[in-house]
Design an enzyme around this catalytic site. Structure first.
Site, PDB file in Angstrom:
ATOM      1  N   CYS A 147     -30.658 -89.097 -94.479  1.00  0.00           N
ATOM      2  CA  CYS A 147     -31.121 -87.842 -93.863  1.00  0.00           C
ATOM      3  C   CYS A 147     -31.807 -86.925 -94.871  1.00  0.00           C
ATOM      4  O   CYS A 147     -32.883 -87.228 -95.351  1.00  0.00           O
ATOM      5  CB  CYS A 147     -29.960 -87.152 -93.146  1.00  0.00           C
ATOM      6  SG  CYS A 147     -30.486 -85.957 -91.891  1.00  0.00           S
ATOM      7  N   SER A 197     -29.051 -85.881 -86.214  1.00  0.00           N
ATOM      8  CA  SER A 197     -28.611 -84.489 -86.276  1.00  0.00           C
ATOM      9  C   SER A 197     -29.395 -83.788 -87.379  1.00  0.00           C
ATOM     10  O   SER A 197     -28.979 -83.762 -88.535  1.00  0.00           O
ATOM     11  CB  SER A 197     -27.106 -84.410 -86.553  1.00  0.00           C
ATOM     12  OG  SER A 197     -26.665 -83.073 -86.634  1.00  0.00           O
ATOM     13  N   HIS A 240     -27.995 -91.219 -88.295  1.00  0.00           N
ATOM     14  CA  HIS A 240     -26.649 -91.255 -88.855  1.00  0.00           C
ATOM     15  C   HIS A 240     -25.808 -92.351 -88.206  1.00  0.00           C
ATOM     16  O   HIS A 240     -24.837 -92.073 -87.498  1.00  0.00           O
ATOM     17  CB  HIS A 240     -25.966 -89.904 -88.659  1.00  0.00           C
ATOM     18  CG  HIS A 240     -26.514 -88.818 -89.517  1.00  0.00           C
ATOM     19  ND1 HIS A 240     -26.215 -88.693 -90.866  1.00  0.00           N
ATOM     20  CD2 HIS A 240     -27.363 -87.800 -89.224  1.00  0.00           C
ATOM     21  CE1 HIS A 240     -26.842 -87.643 -91.366  1.00  0.00           C
ATOM     22  NE2 HIS A 240     -27.544 -87.087 -90.396  1.00  0.00           N
ATOM     23  N   GLU A 242     -23.663 -93.991 -89.599  1.00  0.00           N
ATOM     24  CA  GLU A 242     -22.320 -93.922 -90.191  1.00  0.00           C
ATOM     25  C   GLU A 242     -21.370 -93.012 -89.427  1.00  0.00           C
ATOM     26  O   GLU A 242     -20.150 -93.031 -89.652  1.00  0.00           O
ATOM     27  CB  GLU A 242     -22.412 -93.450 -91.653  1.00  0.00           C
ATOM     28  CG  GLU A 242     -22.584 -91.957 -91.861  1.00  0.00           C
ATOM     29  CD  GLU A 242     -24.014 -91.443 -91.679  1.00  0.00           C
ATOM     30  OE1 GLU A 242     -24.252 -90.254 -91.933  1.00  0.00           O
ATOM     31  OE2 GLU A 242     -24.884 -92.253 -91.287  1.00  0.00           O
TER      32      GLU A 242
END
Length: 363
Positions: A147, A197, A240, A242
């Site tokens: 990110c 996000s 994301h 993860e």
């Protein structure tokens, strides 16, 4: 085989999750070459430990029997409160120590910063030093930039400014693999979901103008994964995978509380929107009802302040499907496999002899 540093809170927490975890001292006794993965964790205090396990547990399960040793690395300039700083001092190593010992792989997480101008971040210069080292002859075989770290790389390396979005790109989005034969995407489902996000992005054109191939992208969310032109040295994630199932819900609670406080002092301030494509069924009804109550002021200046009562939180998560775990495991498994295939047998050297560092996979 899950392996941890020889002491500290992380070893204890990992054993509560997976009893097969062993420490590096035990792994060394078994005379097996371990893989050393550094993790520079820039996430805020409240997310620090969660981020550790979000990355390390999938790595352990992706190891295919190889010993993987995570090294948590403290980056200068990342502000911490006193309690968290003490935890970091006790469980993290310095960047200088990481350089001295050498790494096979490196993960750099995202971060929450107040100013969208990355140059104003207190960790900008230390992060620049990390990026320059990571691409040197002493750096790791591959660095995974998550990110904001991807955005910082593009700014530091190429002077490319990230593009502000009109609204937060937030939710779970369908993605497609662009190149099914690349080792980092080989064997994956060709279509899958990944959470996003963020308020900014690096566009596809910004990546491709420097010869950086796009491996995974979404029509709605944009590029998820790209690599440096060589195919492995630098890997970029804007999404994301993860994330845990409840991560977006936790972020929504945080943003809802912040927006509710702002709304109390400025009536026209909108409440945080729901993450797209994340809530379903009963969970969607519950969260919409709660948000409506916050909007009506029923939870303002109460103990909740935008946070769900625990029983409602649990009900929402129970009805929220996780549609990205398989992609997470595949992405990290392929990344680890590529490092194993290309890294030098001597820790501290990025590539085995004979690897073309300009075209690692001879694609």
């Amino acid at each position: 085989m899950p392996v941890t540093p020889p002491k500290g809170d992380y070893l204890h927490r990992m054993k509560t999750i997976d009893p097969t975890v062993i420490c590096i001292n035990e792994a060394t006794k078994r005379a097996v070459r371990e893989l050393h993965i550094g993790i520079i964790n820039m996430m805020p205090d409240t997310a620090l430990k969660k981020t550790e396990t979000q990355f390390t547990m999938p790595l352990h399960y992706a190891s295919g029997g190889l010993f993987i040793v995570p090294h948590f690395i403290a980056l200068d300039g990342v502000d911490r409160n006193k309690k968290t700083q003490q935890y970091v001092d006790e469980n993290y190593i310095t960047f200088d120590q990481a350089k001295e010992n050498g790494l096979d792989g490196l993960i750099i997480t995202g971060a929450n910063i107040a100013d969208p101008d990355l140059r104003k971040a207190t960790f900008y210069e230390p992060l620049s030093d990390v990026i320059n080292w990571a691409e040197s002859d002493l750096g790791p075989t591959s660095t995974l930039y998550s990110c904001l770290a991807s955005h910082a790389y593009m700014l530091i390396k190429y002077g490319e400014e990230r593009t502000p979005l009109q609204e937060k790109r937030w939710g779970v989005f369908e993605h497609k693999v662009r190149n099914e034969t690349h080792p980092l995407t080989h064997g994956m489902d060709t279509v899958f979901d990944i959470p996003h996000s963020r308020w900014n992005e690096i566009t596809e054109d910004q990546f491709t103008k420097y010869g950086m191939p796009i491996l995974i992208a979404s029509e709605e969310a944009g590029v998820h994964m790209a690599t440096s032109p060589d195919g492995l040295r630098s890997v970029f994630w804007q999404g994301h995978p993860e994330y845990n199932t409840n991560t977006l819900l936790g972020e929504f609670q945080r943003d809802l509380g912040i927006s509710a406080e702002r709304r109390a002092s400025a009536e026209q301030t909108p409440l945080a929107p729901l993450p797209k494509n994340y809530f379903h069924g009963k969970g969607l009804s519950l969260i919409e009802d709660f948000r409506n109550k916050v909007e009506a002021g029923l939870y303002h200046n109460t103990e909740h302040k935008g946070h769900l009562p625990p029983e409602i939180f649990a009900d929402i998560i129970e009805s929220t499907p996780n549609r990205w775990s398989s992609a997470k495991r595949a992405l990290l498994s392929n990344w680890i496999a590529a490092i194993i295939d290309k890294t030098h047998e001597e820790r501290g050297k990025p590539f085995m002899d004979g690897v073309d560092q300009d075209n690692v996979f001879n694609l």
